[in-house]
Design a protein around this motif. Structure first.
Motif, mmCIF file in Angstrom:
data_model
loop_
_atom_site.group_PDB
_atom_site.id
_atom_site.type_symbol
_atom_site.label_atom_id
_atom_site.label_comp_id
_atom_site.label_asym_id
_atom_site.label_seq_id
_atom_site.Cartn_x
_atom_site.Cartn_y
_atom_site.Cartn_z
ATOM 1 N N ARG A 20 -8.684 0.182 -9.961
ATOM 2 C CA ARG A 20 -9.007 -0.630 -8.775
ATOM 3 C C ARG A 20 -10.469 -0.428 -8.392
ATOM 4 N NH1 ARG A 20 -6.838 0.713 -2.822
ATOM 5 N NH2 ARG A 20 -8.736 1.994 -2.936
ATOM 6 N N LEU A 21 -11.160 -1.528 -8.136
ATOM 7 C CA LEU A 21 -12.553 -1.505 -7.713
ATOM 8 C C LEU A 21 -12.688 -1.988 -6.279
ATOM 9 C CD1 LEU A 21 -14.263 -3.242 -10.791
ATOM 10 C CD2 LEU A 21 -13.883 -0.781 -10.456
ATOM 11 N N SER A 22 -13.457 -1.270 -5.501
ATOM 12 C CA SER A 22 -13.930 -1.773 -4.218
ATOM 13 C C SER A 22 -15.403 -2.086 -4.440
ATOM 14 C CB SER A 22 -13.759 -0.719 -3.112
ATOM 15 O OG SER A 22 -14.373 -1.149 -1.905
ATOM 16 N N VAL A 23 -15.709 -3.375 -4.535
ATOM 17 C CA VAL A 23 -17.061 -3.790 -4.907
ATOM 18 C C VAL A 23 -17.959 -3.777 -3.674
ATOM 19 C CG1 VAL A 23 -18.461 -5.596 -5.955
ATOM 20 C CG2 VAL A 23 -16.120 -5.212 -6.762
ATOM 21 N N GLY A 24 -19.053 -3.020 -3.766
ATOM 22 C CA GLY A 24 -19.965 -2.869 -2.643
ATOM 23 C C GLY A 24 -21.031 -3.945 -2.591
ATOM 24 N N THR A 55 -2.625 -8.146 -1.475
ATOM 25 C CA THR A 55 -1.936 -6.866 -1.484
ATOM 26 C C THR A 55 -2.799 -5.791 -2.145
ATOM 27 O OG1 THR A 55 -0.850 -7.406 -3.582
ATOM 28 C CG2 THR A 55 0.360 -7.895 -1.552
ATOM 29 N N ASN A 56 -2.391 -4.563 -1.938
ATOM 30 C CA ASN A 56 -3.100 -3.391 -2.451
ATOM 31 C C ASN A 56 -2.168 -2.629 -3.392
ATOM 32 O OD1 ASN A 56 -4.583 -1.056 -2.807
ATOM 33 N ND2 ASN A 56 -4.477 -0.385 -0.681
ATOM 34 N N SER A 88 -8.877 -5.567 -9.310
ATOM 35 C CA SER A 88 -8.121 -4.609 -10.112
ATOM 36 C C SER A 88 -7.967 -5.142 -11.532
ATOM 37 C CB SER A 88 -6.734 -4.343 -9.503
ATOM 38 O OG SER A 88 -6.838 -3.706 -8.250
ATOM 39 N N PHE A 89 -7.822 -4.234 -12.490
ATOM 40 C CA PHE A 89 -7.654 -4.670 -13.869
ATOM 41 C C PHE A 89 -6.963 -3.581 -14.676
ATOM 42 C CE2 PHE A 89 -11.725 -2.521 -13.695
ATOM 43 C CZ PHE A 89 -11.788 -1.785 -14.863
ATOM 44 N N THR A 90 -6.348 -3.974 -15.773
ATOM 45 C CA THR A 90 -5.722 -3.007 -16.677
ATOM 46 C C THR A 90 -6.633 -2.774 -17.881
ATOM 47 O OG1 THR A 90 -4.513 -4.775 -17.824
ATOM 48 C CG2 THR A 90 -3.384 -3.654 -16.004
ATOM 49 N N TYR A 115 0.847 -1.190 0.000
ATOM 50 C CA TYR A 115 0.000 0.000 0.000
ATOM 51 C C TYR A 115 0.888 1.247 0.000
ATOM 52 C CZ TYR A 115 -2.855 3.709 2.073
ATOM 53 O OH TYR A 115 -3.465 4.910 2.340
ATOM 54 N N GLY A 116 0.491 2.249 -0.773
ATOM 55 C CA GLY A 116 1.308 3.451 -0.915
ATOM 56 C C GLY A 116 1.574 4.162 0.393
#
Length: 379
Positions: free
Chosen positions: A359-363, A148-149, A302-304, A102-103
């Protein structure tokens, strides 16, 4: 008889108030507590920086959920990370961190602790041979995220715990993405578990907090001392909000994970999507380990974008239900561009993330609505 996770989330540390019978833990919104004579503390409380009954209830619940002896809550996830790193290292020490950490963690290590005399080596933690090669006689801890993030890498916690023990080091696991519902690092050999409780534990994007949990009472006391000395304690209302969120963690994570799996399958088949990072996919390099040490695969995907960085940035601004925002783990779905947002601090370093990554945080919304939102934005 030991109670199940869902039951402990609602009851651990949360007996009805003995004075009023209140079923929900009260918010003890006070800075100080009356004493019965000098040093005569009622129930052990004197000043809310040191301890507060609402915070105690949250800590007891979280310790139960993670299977630890004690939890220490902090004002943010970074405050928790900072306390753990300062307690377990000293000037001249060496630590191993993920090469896709994580950054914020990287910034703390590289921009703050490095000036304190801490050396670090970024390593692909899924490669145990690479981790072994990175260990030195000065290594005091291995800092692990799994997943990981933001690249959703998976590390073998049992294997890492063995390497840490052989080096006389500690294994610290950031369990924010997995949550204690999906993964139990202490059972797999970790010494400390760290959370940004802002995320899935709070679960409603309305509170910032952090926590560290350990099975070692002496280490827990050191973490407690560091928090009290540095003043990084969460307030009673923040503690109450997070405890409120924890009660529904199990049912929320079931829906989060089910939605994420369907979203990941959509993305794999989409012509505008390159690589999909989700440990629930059989082709993910960490899939088998994740299946072994996790209850389900989490809700981060996450995806490109095949058309490059600019297309990825534009996509993030076109969704309607996926809100463009940092953070994660709330009931609502979020989308972000890590290279320009959460992971801008690793730009130019060995941890730099792909510029075409989303990056997706799926709700927990209706998944058909989320799928349509992504379909429309990708068109």
């Amino acid at each position: 008889m030991a109670h199940g996770f869902e039951t402990r989330a609602i009851h651990a540390g949360q007996e009805p108030d003995p004075h009023t019978g209140a079923v929900i833990t009260p918010i003890y919104q006070t800075s100080t507590f009356a004493q019965d004579g000098v040093g005569g503390l009622r129930a052990g409380y004197e000043y809310s920086r040191t301890a507060n009954p609402t915070r105690t209830a949250f800590e007891e619940c979280l310790a139960s959920l993670e299977g630890g002896a004690r939890a220490v809550a902090y004002s943010s996830g970074m405050a928790a990370s900072d306390a753990v790193l300062r307690v377990l290292t000293e000037p001249g020490a060496h630590i191993v961190i993920p090469d896709d950490a994580y950054g914020g963690t990287f910034r703390l290590v590289d921009k703050v602790l490095a000036h304190w005399g801490i050396d670090y080596t970024p390593v692909r933690l899924s490669d145990l041979d690479a981790v072994r090669a990175a260990l030195t006689d000065k290594t005091s801890l291995i800092w692990c995220e799994t997943p990981t993030n933001p690249l959703l890498g998976i590390a073998d916690l049992t294997g890492l715990a063995g390497l840490a023990r052989s080096a006389g080091a500690k294994l610290v696991v950031d369990n924010t993405f997995a949550t204690p519902y999906l993964q139990s690092p202490l059972e797999l050999g970790a010494d400390v578990v760290v959370h940004s409780t802002t995320k899935y534990l709070g679960g409603h994007s309305d509170v910032v907090g952090g926590a560290a949990i350990t099975g070692d009472e002496e280490l827990a006391e050191q973490l407690f001392f560091m928090r009290n000395a540095a003043g990084s304690a969460p307030g009673p209302f923040d503690s109450w909000l997070t405890l409120r969120g924890v009660k529904t963690l199990a049912v929320r994570m079931e829906r989060h994970c089910a939605n994420a799996e369907e979203i990941a399958r959509l993305l794999v088949d989409h012509p505008k999507v390159g690589t999909v990072y989700y440990p629930g996919l059989p082709g993910h390099p960490g899939h088998e380990i994740a299946a072994k040490q996790m209850r389900a695969f989490g809700a981060m995907v996450s995806f490109t974008h095949v058309d490059g960085a600019e297309a990825a940035r534009e996509l993030c601004g076109r969704t309607k239900l996926f809100t463009l925002a940092e953070s994660l783990g709330g009931i609502e779905s979020l989308i972000e561009h890590p290279a320009a947002m959460t992971h801008a601090s690793v730009s130019g370093s060995a941890l730099e993330v792909p510029a075409d990554l989303v990056r997706l945080s799926v709700g927990i919304e209706r998944v058909e609505d989320l799928v349509e939102d992504l379909h429309s934005a990708l068109r």
